[in-house]
Motif scaffolding. Structure first.
Motif, PDB file in Angstrom:
ATOM      1  N   GLN A 158       2.756  -7.523  -5.021  1.00  0.00           N
ATOM      2  CA  GLN A 158       4.033  -7.421  -5.659  1.00  0.00           C
ATOM      3  C   GLN A 158       3.290  -7.019  -6.287  1.00  0.00           C
ATOM      4  O   GLN A 158       3.286  -6.947  -8.071  1.00  0.00           O
ATOM      5  CB  GLN A 158       5.065  -6.941  -5.748  1.00  0.00           C
ATOM      6  CG  GLN A 158       5.932  -7.752  -5.466  1.00  0.00           C
ATOM      7  CD  GLN A 158       5.940  -9.240  -4.403  1.00  0.00           C
ATOM      8  OE1 GLN A 158       5.250  -9.229  -3.859  1.00  0.00           O
ATOM      9  NE2 GLN A 158       6.931 -10.454  -4.813  1.00  0.00           N
ATOM     10  N   PRO A 191       7.834  -4.898  -2.371  1.00  0.00           N
ATOM     11  CA  PRO A 191       7.700  -3.281  -2.971  1.00  0.00           C
ATOM     12  C   PRO A 191       9.067  -2.680  -4.023  1.00  0.00           C
ATOM     13  O   PRO A 191      10.060  -3.014  -3.889  1.00  0.00           O
ATOM     14  CB  PRO A 191       7.203  -2.438  -2.272  1.00  0.00           C
ATOM     15  CG  PRO A 191       8.016  -2.550  -0.924  1.00  0.00           C
ATOM     16  CD  PRO A 191       8.084  -3.970  -0.633  1.00  0.00           C
ATOM     17  N   GLU A 192       8.631  -2.303  -5.224  1.00  0.00           N
ATOM     18  CA  GLU A 192       8.986  -1.767  -6.195  1.00  0.00           C
ATOM     19  C   GLU A 192       9.789  -0.094  -5.172  1.00  0.00           C
ATOM     20  O   GLU A 192      10.765   0.117  -6.038  1.00  0.00           O
ATOM     21  CB  GLU A 192       8.821  -1.563  -7.364  1.00  0.00           C
ATOM     22  CG  GLU A 192       9.729  -1.469  -8.465  1.00  0.00           C
ATOM     23  CD  GLU A 192       9.421  -1.557  -9.732  1.00  0.00           C
ATOM     24  OE1 GLU A 192       9.322  -0.539 -10.137  1.00  0.00           O
ATOM     25  OE2 GLU A 192       8.803  -3.047 -10.150  1.00  0.00           O
ATOM     26  N   ASN A 193       9.138  -0.016  -4.915  1.00  0.00           N
ATOM     27  CA  ASN A 193       9.204   1.785  -4.680  1.00  0.00           C
ATOM     28  C   ASN A 193       7.802   2.145  -3.542  1.00  0.00           C
ATOM     29  O   ASN A 193       7.651   1.535  -2.994  1.00  0.00           O
ATOM     30  CB  ASN A 193       9.068   2.355  -5.956  1.00  0.00           C
ATOM     31  CG  ASN A 193       8.159   2.354  -6.884  1.00  0.00           C
ATOM     32  OD1 ASN A 193       6.550   2.498  -6.790  1.00  0.00           O
ATOM     33  ND2 ASN A 193       8.581   2.485  -8.386  1.00  0.00           N
ATOM     34  N   ASP A 194       8.340   3.627  -3.220  1.00  0.00           N
ATOM     35  CA  ASP A 194       7.439   4.058  -2.370  1.00  0.00           C
ATOM     36  C   ASP A 194       5.718   3.931  -2.947  1.00  0.00           C
ATOM     37  O   ASP A 194       4.723   4.122  -2.372  1.00  0.00           O
ATOM     38  CB  ASP A 194       7.749   5.165  -1.504  1.00  0.00           C
ATOM     39  CG  ASP A 194       8.751   4.983  -1.186  1.00  0.00           C
ATOM     40  OD1 ASP A 194       8.663   3.629  -0.229  1.00  0.00           O
ATOM     41  OD2 ASP A 194       9.490   5.958  -0.324  1.00  0.00           O
ATOM     42  N   GLY A 195       5.839   4.280  -4.157  1.00  0.00           N
ATOM     43  CA  GLY A 195       4.189   4.583  -4.807  1.00  0.00           C
ATOM     44  C   GLY A 195       3.689   3.608  -4.517  1.00  0.00           C
ATOM     45  O   GLY A 195       2.889   3.601  -4.787  1.00  0.00           O
ATOM     46  N   GLN A 196       4.148   2.146  -5.214  1.00  0.00           N
ATOM     47  CA  GLN A 196       3.870   1.213  -5.277  1.00  0.00           C
ATOM     48  C   GLN A 196       3.137   0.528  -3.938  1.00  0.00           C
ATOM     49  O   GLN A 196       2.155   0.562  -3.368  1.00  0.00           O
ATOM     50  CB  GLN A 196       4.534   0.130  -5.817  1.00  0.00           C
ATOM     51  CG  GLN A 196       3.997  -1.396  -5.898  1.00  0.00           C
ATOM     52  CD  GLN A 196       4.894  -2.725  -6.596  1.00  0.00           C
ATOM     53  OE1 GLN A 196       5.387  -3.096  -5.766  1.00  0.00           O
ATOM     54  NE2 GLN A 196       5.478  -2.500  -7.703  1.00  0.00           N
ATOM     55  N   VAL A 197       3.960   1.028  -2.578  1.00  0.00           N
ATOM     56  CA  VAL A 197       3.192   0.927  -1.709  1.00  0.00           C
ATOM     57  C   VAL A 197       1.676   1.828  -1.026  1.00  0.00           C
ATOM     58  O   VAL A 197       0.772   1.444  -0.222  1.00  0.00           O
ATOM     59  CB  VAL A 197       4.661   1.509  -0.750  1.00  0.00           C
ATOM     60  CG1 VAL A 197       4.022   1.224   1.209  1.00  0.00           C
ATOM     61  CG2 VAL A 197       5.296   0.697  -0.147  1.00  0.00           C
ATOM     62  N   GLU A 198       1.715   2.907  -1.771  1.00  0.00           N
ATOM     63  CA  GLU A 198       1.276   4.024  -0.899  1.00  0.00           C
ATOM     64  C   GLU A 198      -0.419   3.027  -2.208  1.00  0.00           C
ATOM     65  O   GLU A 198      -1.269   3.193  -1.259  1.00  0.00           O
ATOM     66  CB  GLU A 198       1.522   5.434  -2.053  1.00  0.00           C
ATOM     67  CG  GLU A 198       2.560   6.075  -0.712  1.00  0.00           C
ATOM     68  CD  GLU A 198       2.540   7.278  -1.672  1.00  0.00           C
ATOM     69  OE1 GLU A 198       1.775   7.584  -1.949  1.00  0.00           O
ATOM     70  OE2 GLU A 198       4.146   7.933  -1.223  1.00  0.00           O
ATOM     71  N   LEU A 239       1.418  -0.760   7.866  1.00  0.00           N
ATOM     72  CA  LEU A 239       3.305  -1.432   7.326  1.00  0.00           C
ATOM     73  C   LEU A 239       3.718  -1.856   8.340  1.00  0.00           C
ATOM     74  O   LEU A 239       3.651  -0.939   9.125  1.00  0.00           O
ATOM     75  CB  LEU A 239       3.543  -0.515   6.096  1.00  0.00           C
ATOM     76  CG  LEU A 239       4.430  -1.048   5.659  1.00  0.00           C
ATOM     77  CD1 LEU A 239       4.320  -2.455   4.161  1.00  0.00           C
ATOM     78  CD2 LEU A 239       5.499  -0.164   4.579  1.00  0.00           C
ATOM     79  N   VAL A 285       7.270  -3.302   9.425  1.00  0.00           N
ATOM     80  CA  VAL A 285       8.439  -3.653   8.614  1.00  0.00           C
ATOM     81  C   VAL A 285       9.744  -3.932   9.647  1.00  0.00           C
ATOM     82  O   VAL A 285       9.293  -3.227  10.800  1.00  0.00           O
ATOM     83  CB  VAL A 285       9.755  -2.248   8.112  1.00  0.00           C
ATOM     84  CG1 VAL A 285      10.817  -2.291   7.646  1.00  0.00           C
ATOM     85  CG2 VAL A 285       8.594  -1.543   7.200  1.00  0.00           C
ATOM     86  N   PHE A 340       8.854  -6.758   4.482  1.00  0.00           N
ATOM     87  CA  PHE A 340       7.627  -6.269   4.381  1.00  0.00           C
ATOM     88  C   PHE A 340       6.969  -6.831   4.989  1.00  0.00           C
ATOM     89  O   PHE A 340       6.362  -7.468   3.954  1.00  0.00           O
ATOM     90  CB  PHE A 340       8.137  -5.331   3.199  1.00  0.00           C
ATOM     91  CG  PHE A 340       8.531  -3.533   3.284  1.00  0.00           C
ATOM     92  CD1 PHE A 340       8.145  -2.690   3.985  1.00  0.00           C
ATOM     93  CD2 PHE A 340       9.794  -4.095   3.042  1.00  0.00           C
ATOM     94  CE1 PHE A 340       9.595  -1.641   3.037  1.00  0.00           C
ATOM     95  CE2 PHE A 340      10.789  -2.788   2.454  1.00  0.00           C
ATOM     96  CZ  PHE A 340      10.591  -2.000   2.857  1.00  0.00           C
TER      97      PHE A 340
END
Length: 271
Positions: A111, A150-157, A172, A174, A185
Motif C-alpha cells: 500500500q 488498501p485504503e479504498n476500492d480505487g487503490q485496489v483497482e 484478490l 480476502v 487482504f
C-alpha cells in the motif's frame, strides 16, 4: 515513510506485532502453494528486521530480503538472519536477474507504493516499475503473495490493474470478510504458467466466525524463545554449520571450507 532506529527497535521487540507478522507470513507462504518438498528460493519484499524471514527459515527455505529502511536491516544483521539483505526502494524497481526466484511474499508493504509523499513519487509509475521488474525476477509459474491494507476500492483497482498490465494474472483473496477486526487482504499473483505445470487457480479465502491464528502463532513464538522443538537447527551446532556452508555455496561463495567428520566438533582445551 520508513522506520528510524528507535521505531525499528520498538517494532521488532513488540511481541504482539511479531505474532501477527508471523501469522500473515505463514498464510502468505500457504498461498504460494509450494508443492515441491525441496527448499525454494523466495524473495521477502519489505523484509524489515527479518520477522518473516524467521518463518521462512523454519520452513527450510532460502530467501533474500529487500527493504527501504536501513535501521530495520541493521537489526536483521544483528540478529544474524540467514537471508541475503538488500537496501532498496522497490518503487524504483528490482535489480535481480530474470527467473531468479521461485516465489515472493510481502507483508504490509504494497500500500505504501500508492503514497505520493513527494512530487516525484507517482504511484502509477512506481507500481508499474515494481511489478514489471518483479515479473522478470520470478520463474514462470511462480507466485507472488502480498498481504496489504488498501485504503479504498480505487487503490485496489490501481494495484491490481497495474500488475495485470505487467503480465501477472491472479486476483484478490480476502480472509474473514465478515470480520472488521480479522479481515485480511492478500493479492495473489501468478507469473505466467510453468511448462507442463498444473493450471493456476486462485485460492479461496478463509471464513470462520472466530479466527484463532494469532493465538497459535504466539504459542509458536514462545516455544522458540524457550528452545522447544523447531525445524531450525541450533546455532553453532554441526547441523547449523553445515546449513550455513551449504547456503554460502549456493550463493556462489568460493572460499567455503570443505565438510568433514570434524565439522562442528568442539576442540579440547590445550594444556
Amino acid at each position: 515513510l520508513f522506520y528510524g532506529d528507535t521505531e525499528a527497535e520498538k517494532y521488532t521487540r513488540n511481541s504482539r506485532i511479531a505474532a501477527i507478522q508471523a501469522e500473515m507470513t505463514m498464510r502468505a507462504v500457504e498461498l504460494l502453494n509450494i508443492t515441491d518438498t525441496s527448499p525454494q528460493y523466495l524473495l521477502d519484499i519489505g523484509c524489515g528486521s527479518g520477522l518473516s524471514g524467521e518463518i521462512l527459515d523454519e520452513d527450510s527455505h532460502i530467501w533474500a530480503g529487500v527493504d527501504i529502511a536501513p535501521a530495520m536491516l541493521d537489526i536483521a544483521v544483528e540478529k544474524d538472519v540467514e537471508g541475503d539483505l538488500f537496501l532498496q526502494d522497490i518503487g524504483q524497481g528490482l535489480g535481480f536477474r530474470p527467473g531468479t526466484f521461485d516465489g515472493a511474499i510481502s507483508v504490509s508493504v504494497l500500500q505504501w507504493l500508492c503514497n505520493a509523499d513527494k512530487t516525484e513519487n507517482k504511484p502509477r509509475y512506481r507500481l508499474h516499475r515494481f511489478f514489471s521488474t518483479l515479473f522478470m525476477a520470478l520463474q514462470r509459474g511462480a507466485r507472488a503473495v502480498f498481504q496489504f491494507y488498501p485504503e479504498n476500492d480505487g487503490q485496489v483497482e490501481l494495484i491490481m490493474g497495474t500488475a495485470m498490465k505487467c503480465g501477472f494474472t491472479g486476483g484478490l483473496v480476502v480472509d474473514y470478510p465478515n470480520s472488521k477486526k480479522a479481515r485480511k487482504f492478500y493479492l495473489c499473483l501468478f507469473a505466467g504458467q510453468a511448462p507442463n505445470g498444473p493450471k493456476q487457480e486462485l485460492p479461496q479465502g478463509l471464513d470462520a466466525e472466530t479466527p484463532t491464528g494469532v493465538s497459535y502463532t504466539q504459542a509458536r513464538i514462545q516455544n522458540q524463545r524457550h528452545g522447544k522443538k523447531s525445524r531450525k537447527p541450533v546455532k553453532n551446532s554441526a547441523e547449523w554449520i553445515l546449513r550455513k556452508k551449504e547456503l554460502a555455496r549456493k550463493r556462489g561463495k568460493e572460499d567455503v571450507p570443505l565438510d568433514s567428520r570434524y565439522t562442528g566438533r568442539k576442540r579440547k582445551p590445550r594444556f
